[in-house]
Design a protein around this motif. Structure first.
Motif, PDB file in Angstrom:
ATOM      1  N   VAL A  83      36.119  94.912  20.560  1.00  0.00           N
ATOM      2  CA  VAL A  83      34.997  95.854  20.395  1.00  0.00           C
ATOM      3  C   VAL A  83      33.857  95.571  21.365  1.00  0.00           C
ATOM      4  CG1 VAL A  83      35.514  96.359  17.974  1.00  0.00           C
ATOM      5  CG2 VAL A  83      33.941  94.505  18.522  1.00  0.00           C
ATOM      6  N   ASP A  84      33.765  94.349  21.879  1.00  0.00           N
ATOM      7  CA  ASP A  84      32.680  93.986  22.798  1.00  0.00           C
ATOM      8  C   ASP A  84      33.027  94.207  24.265  1.00  0.00           C
ATOM      9  OD1 ASP A  84      31.110  93.183  20.673  1.00  0.00           O
ATOM     10  OD2 ASP A  84      31.534  91.045  20.927  1.00  0.00           O
ATOM     11  N   ILE A  85      34.296  94.310  24.599  1.00  0.00           N
ATOM     12  CA  ILE A  85      34.705  94.274  25.993  1.00  0.00           C
ATOM     13  C   ILE A  85      34.142  95.433  26.825  1.00  0.00           C
ATOM     14  CG2 ILE A  85      36.930  95.446  25.655  1.00  0.00           C
ATOM     15  CD1 ILE A  85      36.106  92.593  28.136  1.00  0.00           C
ATOM     16  N   ILE A  86      33.964  96.598  26.239  1.00  0.00           N
ATOM     17  CA  ILE A  86      33.428  97.717  27.035  1.00  0.00           C
ATOM     18  C   ILE A  86      32.007  97.438  27.526  1.00  0.00           C
ATOM     19  CG2 ILE A  86      34.913  99.478  26.030  1.00  0.00           C
ATOM     20  CD1 ILE A  86      32.507 100.363  24.335  1.00  0.00           C
ATOM     21  N   PHE A  87      31.296  96.558  26.825  1.00  0.00           N
ATOM     22  CA  PHE A  87      29.931  96.205  27.214  1.00  0.00           C
ATOM     23  C   PHE A  87      29.885  94.965  28.113  1.00  0.00           C
ATOM     24  CE2 PHE A  87      29.679  98.071  22.903  1.00  0.00           C
ATOM     25  CZ  PHE A  87      29.054  99.252  23.253  1.00  0.00           C
ATOM     26  N   ILE A  88      30.915  94.108  28.027  1.00  0.00           N
ATOM     27  CA  ILE A  88      30.918  92.831  28.735  1.00  0.00           C
ATOM     28  C   ILE A  88      31.751  92.866  30.019  1.00  0.00           C
ATOM     29  CG2 ILE A  88      31.597  90.397  28.544  1.00  0.00           C
ATOM     30  CD1 ILE A  88      30.929  90.508  25.598  1.00  0.00           C
ATOM     31  N   ASP A  89      32.733  93.745  30.090  1.00  0.00           N
ATOM     32  CA  ASP A  89      33.654  93.781  31.228  1.00  0.00           C
ATOM     33  C   ASP A  89      32.897  93.825  32.554  1.00  0.00           C
ATOM     34  OD1 ASP A  89      36.211  93.880  32.425  1.00  0.00           O
ATOM     35  OD2 ASP A  89      36.055  96.044  32.648  1.00  0.00           O
ATOM     36  N   GLY A  90      33.299  92.952  33.482  1.00  0.00           N
ATOM     37  CA  GLY A  90      32.682  92.903  34.804  1.00  0.00           C
ATOM     38  C   GLY A  90      31.461  92.011  34.896  1.00  0.00           C
ATOM     39  N   THR A  91      31.065  91.391  33.804  1.00  0.00           N
ATOM     40  CA  THR A  91      29.878  90.536  33.794  1.00  0.00           C
ATOM     41  C   THR A  91      30.086  89.313  34.681  1.00  0.00           C
ATOM     42  OG1 THR A  91      29.207  91.250  31.583  1.00  0.00           O
ATOM     43  CG2 THR A  91      28.384  89.126  32.311  1.00  0.00           C
ATOM     44  N   LYS A  92      29.028  88.957  35.406  1.00  0.00           N
ATOM     45  CA  LYS A  92      29.013  87.753  36.233  1.00  0.00           C
ATOM     46  C   LYS A  92      28.154  86.716  35.512  1.00  0.00           C
ATOM     47  CE  LYS A  92      29.283  90.573  40.385  1.00  0.00           C
ATOM     48  NZ  LYS A  92      29.160  91.896  39.812  1.00  0.00           N
ATOM     49  N   ILE A  93      28.655  85.481  35.448  1.00  0.00           N
ATOM     50  CA  ILE A  93      27.952  84.429  34.714  1.00  0.00           C
ATOM     51  C   ILE A  93      27.663  83.264  35.656  1.00  0.00           C
ATOM     52  CG2 ILE A  93      28.032  82.870  32.736  1.00  0.00           C
ATOM     53  CD1 ILE A  93      30.173  84.775  31.530  1.00  0.00           C
ATOM     54  N   ASP A  94      26.417  82.832  35.636  1.00  0.00           N
ATOM     55  CA  ASP A  94      25.995  81.677  36.410  1.00  0.00           C
ATOM     56  C   ASP A  94      25.421  80.647  35.438  1.00  0.00           C
ATOM     57  OD1 ASP A  94      25.423  80.038  38.575  1.00  0.00           O
ATOM     58  OD2 ASP A  94      23.763  81.253  39.328  1.00  0.00           O
ATOM     59  N   PHE A  95      25.335  79.404  35.861  1.00  0.00           N
ATOM     60  CA  PHE A  95      24.680  78.372  35.064  1.00  0.00           C
ATOM     61  C   PHE A  95      23.530  77.836  35.891  1.00  0.00           C
ATOM     62  CE2 PHE A  95      24.099  74.056  33.376  1.00  0.00           C
ATOM     63  CZ  PHE A  95      23.886  74.386  32.046  1.00  0.00           C
ATOM     64  N   ILE A  96      22.328  77.926  35.341  1.00  0.00           N
ATOM     65  CA  ILE A  96      21.100  77.578  36.044  1.00  0.00           C
ATOM     66  C   ILE A  96      20.562  76.246  35.525  1.00  0.00           C
ATOM     67  CG2 ILE A  96      18.743  78.343  36.599  1.00  0.00           C
ATOM     68  CD1 ILE A  96      20.927  80.292  37.602  1.00  0.00           C
ATOM     69  N   GLN A  97      20.187  75.393  36.450  1.00  0.00           N
ATOM     70  CA  GLN A  97      19.498  74.143  36.117  1.00  0.00           C
ATOM     71  C   GLN A  97      18.185  74.160  36.882  1.00  0.00           C
ATOM     72  OE1 GLN A  97      22.981  71.836  37.371  1.00  0.00           O
ATOM     73  NE2 GLN A  97      22.849  70.797  35.395  1.00  0.00           N
ATOM     74  N   LYS A  98      17.093  74.316  36.134  1.00  0.00           N
ATOM     75  CA  LYS A  98      15.789  74.474  36.759  1.00  0.00           C
ATOM     76  C   LYS A  98      14.796  73.593  36.002  1.00  0.00           C
ATOM     77  CE  LYS A  98      13.420  78.472  38.543  1.00  0.00           C
ATOM     78  NZ  LYS A  98      13.236  79.908  38.378  1.00  0.00           N
ATOM     79  N   ASN A  99      14.199  72.654  36.709  1.00  0.00           N
ATOM     80  CA  ASN A  99      13.305  71.683  36.094  1.00  0.00           C
ATOM     81  C   ASN A  99      14.016  71.012  34.921  1.00  0.00           C
ATOM     82  OD1 ASN A  99      11.317  72.366  37.987  1.00  0.00           O
ATOM     83  ND2 ASN A  99      10.554  74.008  36.697  1.00  0.00           N
ATOM     84  N   PHE A 100      13.520  71.192  33.713  1.00  0.00           N
ATOM     85  CA  PHE A 100      14.143  70.580  32.532  1.00  0.00           C
ATOM     86  C   PHE A 100      14.912  71.591  31.708  1.00  0.00           C
ATOM     87  CE2 PHE A 100      10.452  67.888  33.500  1.00  0.00           C
ATOM     88  CZ  PHE A 100      11.114  66.692  33.708  1.00  0.00           C
ATOM     89  N   LYS A 101      15.174  72.735  32.278  1.00  0.00           N
ATOM     90  CA  LYS A 101      15.825  73.820  31.538  1.00  0.00           C
ATOM     91  C   LYS A 101      17.215  74.086  32.112  1.00  0.00           C
ATOM     92  CE  LYS A 101      14.495  78.229  29.612  1.00  0.00           C
ATOM     93  NZ  LYS A 101      13.579  79.340  29.635  1.00  0.00           N
ATOM     94  N   GLU A 102      18.189  74.271  31.224  1.00  0.00           N
ATOM     95  CA  GLU A 102      19.550  74.633  31.612  1.00  0.00           C
ATOM     96  C   GLU A 102      19.986  75.810  30.769  1.00  0.00           C
ATOM     97  OE1 GLU A 102      21.806  71.098  30.761  1.00  0.00           O
ATOM     98  OE2 GLU A 102      21.543  70.364  32.801  1.00  0.00           O
ATOM     99  N   TYR A 103      20.612  76.811  31.413  1.00  0.00           N
ATOM    100  CA  TYR A 103      21.043  77.983  30.655  1.00  0.00           C
ATOM    101  C   TYR A 103      22.050  78.797  31.460  1.00  0.00           C
ATOM    102  CZ  TYR A 103      17.479  80.111  33.644  1.00  0.00           C
ATOM    103  OH  TYR A 103      16.735  80.516  34.729  1.00  0.00           O
TER     104      TYR A 103
END
Length: 124
Positions: free
Chosen positions: A82-102
């Motif tokens: 049910v979620d794939i029509i909204f998520i398909d094609g999404t690009k995901i990165d992982f950011i490490q900036k100062n003391f924050k990771e997300y």
């Protein structure tokens, strides 16, 4: 335009797939290795926040019956049908900036985000 090299996670169905940067892939590997009993992650579209939705990643032991399985080598990303029509094609990165990771998500279907960037609205 997104300029980082992307790693494609594909599904045997008609979907475009999910794309991870190398940083995101390394972080997903860390999550998987942290738990000896899991074999992948689930990418969830959760209803929340002031704009309606946010992404959530959680480790999983086995897929649900209605999950689609996206794979690259021996790493699996599970997404509810049910979620794939909204998520398909999404690009995901992982950011490490100062003391924050997300994890940072790039999805062309997002039409609005809240001020803090935690939640968003999607066109369907």
């Amino acid at each position: 335009m997104f300029k980082k090299k992307l790693i494609h996670f594909s599904c045997k169905k008609i979907w475009n797939g999910i794309f991870l940067t190398n940083n995101a892939l390394l972080q997903v590997n860390k999550i998987i290795k942290k738990y000896s009993t899991i074999n992948g992650i689930r990418l969830i579209l959760k209803k929340t926040g002031c704009f309606g939705f946010k992404y959530k990643i959680e480790p999983i032991k086995k897929p649900f019956k209605d999950d689609l399985i996206f794979q690259n080598n021996n790493i699996y990303i599970y997404i509810k049908k049910v979620d794939i029509i909204f998520i398909d094609g999404t690009k995901i990165d992982f950011i490490q900036k100062n003391f924050k990771e997300y994890f940072k998500y790039y999805n062309s279907k997002i039409i609005k985000s809240c001020g803090c960037g935690e939640s968003f609205n999607i066109k369907n």
